[in-house]
Design a protein around this motif. Structure first.
Motif, PDB file in Angstrom:
ATOM      1  N   LEU A  79       3.903 -11.468   8.553  1.00 40.78           N
ATOM      2  CA  LEU A  79       3.220 -10.597   7.561  1.00 40.78           C
ATOM      3  C   LEU A  79       3.459  -9.357   8.013  1.00 40.78           C
ATOM      4  CD1 LEU A  79       2.158 -10.325   4.557  1.00 40.78           C
ATOM      5  CD2 LEU A  79      -0.056 -10.619   5.625  1.00 40.78           C
ATOM      6  N   GLU A  80       4.512  -8.545   8.452  1.00 44.99           N
ATOM      7  CA  GLU A  80       4.835  -7.514   8.619  1.00 44.99           C
ATOM      8  C   GLU A  80       5.757  -6.596   7.844  1.00 44.99           C
ATOM      9  OE1 GLU A  80       3.096  -6.153  11.336  1.00 44.99           O
ATOM     10  OE2 GLU A  80       2.068  -8.134  11.887  1.00 44.99           O
ATOM     11  N   GLY A  81       5.422  -5.350   7.726  1.00 43.66           N
ATOM     12  CA  GLY A  81       5.989  -4.517   6.699  1.00 43.66           C
ATOM     13  C   GLY A  81       5.304  -3.642   5.989  1.00 43.66           C
ATOM     14  N   ILE A  82       5.966  -3.062   4.948  1.00 40.87           N
ATOM     15  CA  ILE A  82       4.939  -2.343   3.963  1.00 40.87           C
ATOM     16  C   ILE A  82       4.507  -3.380   3.277  1.00 40.87           C
ATOM     17  CG2 ILE A  82       5.185  -0.543   1.984  1.00 40.87           C
ATOM     18  CD1 ILE A  82       5.627   0.461   4.863  1.00 40.87           C
ATOM     19  N   LEU A  83       3.242  -3.438   2.619  1.00 42.89           N
ATOM     20  CA  LEU A  83       2.292  -4.376   1.968  1.00 42.89           C
ATOM     21  C   LEU A  83       1.682  -3.910   0.412  1.00 42.89           C
ATOM     22  CD1 LEU A  83       0.642  -6.004   4.669  1.00 42.89           C
ATOM     23  CD2 LEU A  83       2.917  -6.448   3.807  1.00 42.89           C
ATOM     24  N   GLY A  84       2.071  -4.611  -0.265  1.00 36.95           N
ATOM     25  CA  GLY A  84       1.665  -4.019  -1.687  1.00 36.95           C
ATOM     26  C   GLY A  84       0.559  -5.297  -2.315  1.00 36.95           C
ATOM     27  N   VAL A  85      -1.035  -5.118  -2.125  1.00 35.49           N
ATOM     28  CA  VAL A  85      -2.017  -5.985  -2.204  1.00 35.49           C
ATOM     29  C   VAL A  85      -2.279  -5.727  -3.654  1.00 35.49           C
ATOM     30  CG1 VAL A  85      -4.141  -6.897  -1.384  1.00 35.49           C
ATOM     31  CG2 VAL A  85      -2.311  -5.613   0.138  1.00 35.49           C
ATOM     32  N   CYS A  86      -2.207  -6.889  -4.587  1.00 29.22           N
ATOM     33  CA  CYS A  86      -2.558  -6.862  -5.813  1.00 29.22           C
ATOM     34  C   CYS A  86      -4.238  -7.216  -6.028  1.00 29.22           C
ATOM     35  CB  CYS A  86      -1.820  -7.991  -6.521  1.00 29.22           C
ATOM     36  SG  CYS A  86      -0.093  -7.550  -6.316  1.00 29.22           S
ATOM     37  N   GLY A 136      -0.161  -0.405   1.633  1.00 24.74           N
ATOM     38  CA  GLY A 136      -0.604  -0.167   2.962  1.00 24.74           C
ATOM     39  C   GLY A 136       0.133  -1.018   4.055  1.00 24.74           C
ATOM     40  N   VAL A 137      -0.549  -1.008   5.385  1.00 31.96           N
ATOM     41  CA  VAL A 137       0.234  -1.947   6.291  1.00 31.96           C
ATOM     42  C   VAL A 137      -0.903  -2.590   7.145  1.00 31.96           C
ATOM     43  CG1 VAL A 137       2.500  -0.440   6.722  1.00 31.96           C
ATOM     44  CG2 VAL A 137       0.162   0.247   7.807  1.00 31.96           C
ATOM     45  N   GLU A 143       2.450  -8.394  -1.688  1.00 30.01           N
ATOM     46  CA  GLU A 143       3.989  -8.141  -1.854  1.00 30.01           C
ATOM     47  C   GLU A 143       4.226  -7.645  -0.411  1.00 30.01           C
ATOM     48  OE1 GLU A 143       4.032  -5.752  -5.229  1.00 30.01           O
ATOM     49  OE2 GLU A 143       4.135  -7.398  -6.531  1.00 30.01           O
ATOM     50  N   CYS A 144       5.145  -8.149   0.180  1.00 30.42           N
ATOM     51  CA  CYS A 144       5.609  -7.649   1.594  1.00 30.42           C
ATOM     52  C   CYS A 144       6.798  -7.319   1.623  1.00 30.42           C
ATOM     53  CB  CYS A 144       5.408  -8.971   2.573  1.00 30.42           C
ATOM     54  SG  CYS A 144       5.723  -8.348   4.300  1.00 30.42           S
TER      55      CYS A 144
END
Length: 281
Positions: free
Chosen positions: A185-192, A208-209, A261-262
Motif C-alpha cells: 500500500l504505497e503511492g498516492i492514496l485517496g481515502v473515501c 495523502g500518503v 484508492e491507491c
C-alpha cells in the motif's frame, strides 16, 4: 442470498417509515454494515443517494395523498417530514414541476417514483481479479481532505486531483511517498471517508500518503488500524462491480473502515488499485 435479503429488508423498513422519522443507524443495522458503506452500496447500485431516494418516495406519496384527500397541505407536509409549508412546496415543485396546491387540479402531470427492489444479475462472462492483503500494523497517513457529495463522487474526485496537481499538493505528496515501503500500500492514496459512520449525502475524501516523519503544519493525520483488505486492480471498474457482483458472492462483509484508492508511481503495474476493508461473514 443473504445480501439481497438484507438490502430488500432495508427498502421495506424505509417504506414503513416514510411518514415517520427514519433512523439511519437502524438502516445500517438491517443491512449489517456501516452507515458509510451502505451509503456507497446504495448510491453505487441505484445511481442516487439514499436520502434522495427517501425524498422522492415521500414526495410521491404526498402527491397521491394530495390528490385523494382534502387534508391541509401543511398537515401532509409535516406527515412526510417537512417543518413548514414553504419548504414542502419548494421540494414538491422541484420534483413534480408544480405547486402542491396545483396537484388537486384535474389534468396536472406528476412524477411517481416507485419503491426499488434489489435483484442479483448473474453475468459471469468477465472475471474479477483480486487478492487479499492482511496488514497487521497501523497505517499512518498524512494529507488533506475535502467534502464530497456521494451522488457526485465519480465526477468530483477527478476534479479534486486535478486541483491538487495545479496547486502543487500532488507533487508534495509524491516527494514524501515511495520511500522505505513497508507493504504494497504505497503511492498516492485517496481515502473515501475519514470515518465510517458519516452522513449518506456526503463524505470526506482524503488525499495523502503513508508517512512516518512529522507532518507539515497544513496537513492532517489519519490513522487506520490493522485490518484485512480485498484489493482490486483498476479503480473505476472495481467501484462499478464491487457492490453488485463481488460482495454478494465473496463470503466477506465490508468492515467499518474507509475504502482506499491507491495510485502507484510510473512503471508500476497495475497503475492503480482499490483497497476495500473486509471481515469474514
Amino acid at each position: 442470498m443473504d445480501w439481497l435479503v438484507r438490502m430488500n429488508n432495508v427498502l421495506d423498513y424505509i417504506e414503513e417509515k416514510l411518514d415517520k422519522e427514519i433512523d439511519y443507524k437502524e438502516i445500517a443495522r438491517v443491512a449489517c454494515c456501516s452507515e458509510f458503506h451502505f451509503s456507497r452500496i446504495f448510491s453505487s447500485i441505484t445511481g442516487i443517494s439514499l436520502s434522495e431516494y427517501i425524498r422522492r418516495r415521500r414526495l410521491t406519496l404526498a402527491a397521491f395523498e394530495l390528490q385523494k384527500s382534502d387534508r391541509r397541505i401543511i398537515d401532509i407536509a409535516m406527515k412526510y417530514g417537512y417543518e413548514s409549508a414553504d419548504s414542502f412546496a419548494r421540494a414538491f415543485q422541484k420534483t413534480h414541476g408544480i405547486k402542491p396546491s396545483e396537484c388537486r387540479l384535474k389534468g396536472k402531470s406528476l412524477k411517481a417514483f416507485p419503491k426499488l427492489s434489489f435483484q442479483l444479475s448473474i453475468k459471469g462472462d468477465t472475471e474479477m481479479e483480486y487478492r487479499i492483503e492482511k496488514l497487521e500494523f497501523e497505517i499512518r497517513l498524512i494529507g488533506k481532505s475535502k467534502p464530497v457529495k456521494t451522488s457526485r463522487a465519480f465526477k468530483t474526485i477527478p476534479t479534486l486531483w486535478s486541483t491538487a496537481k495545479k496547486e502543487g499538493l500532488m507533487q508534495q505528496l509524491i516527494n514524501m511517498s515511495w520511500e522505505n515501503p513497508k507493504c504494497s500500500l504505497e503511492g498516492i492514496l485517496g481515502v473515501c471517508g475519514k470515518e465510517a459512520a458519516i452522513k449518506d449525502e456526503e463524505f470526506n475524501y482524503f488525499m495523502g500518503v503513508r508517512y512516518h516523519d512529522e507532518a507539515p503544519e497544513e496537513m492532517e493525520t489519519l490513522i487506520i488500524p490493522p485490518s484485512t483488505w480485498a484489493v482490486f486492480p483498476n479503480i473505476v471498474e472495481a467501484w462499478k462491480r464491487l457492490y453488485s457482483e463481488w460482495v454478494p458472492t465473496s463470503g466477506y462483509e465490508l468492515a467499518d473502515l474507509p475504502c482506499i484508492e491507491c495510485y502507484y508511481p510510473p512503471g508500476h503495474k497495475p497503475r492503480h488499485e482499490l483497497w476495500v476493508p473486509i471481515i469474514p461473514k
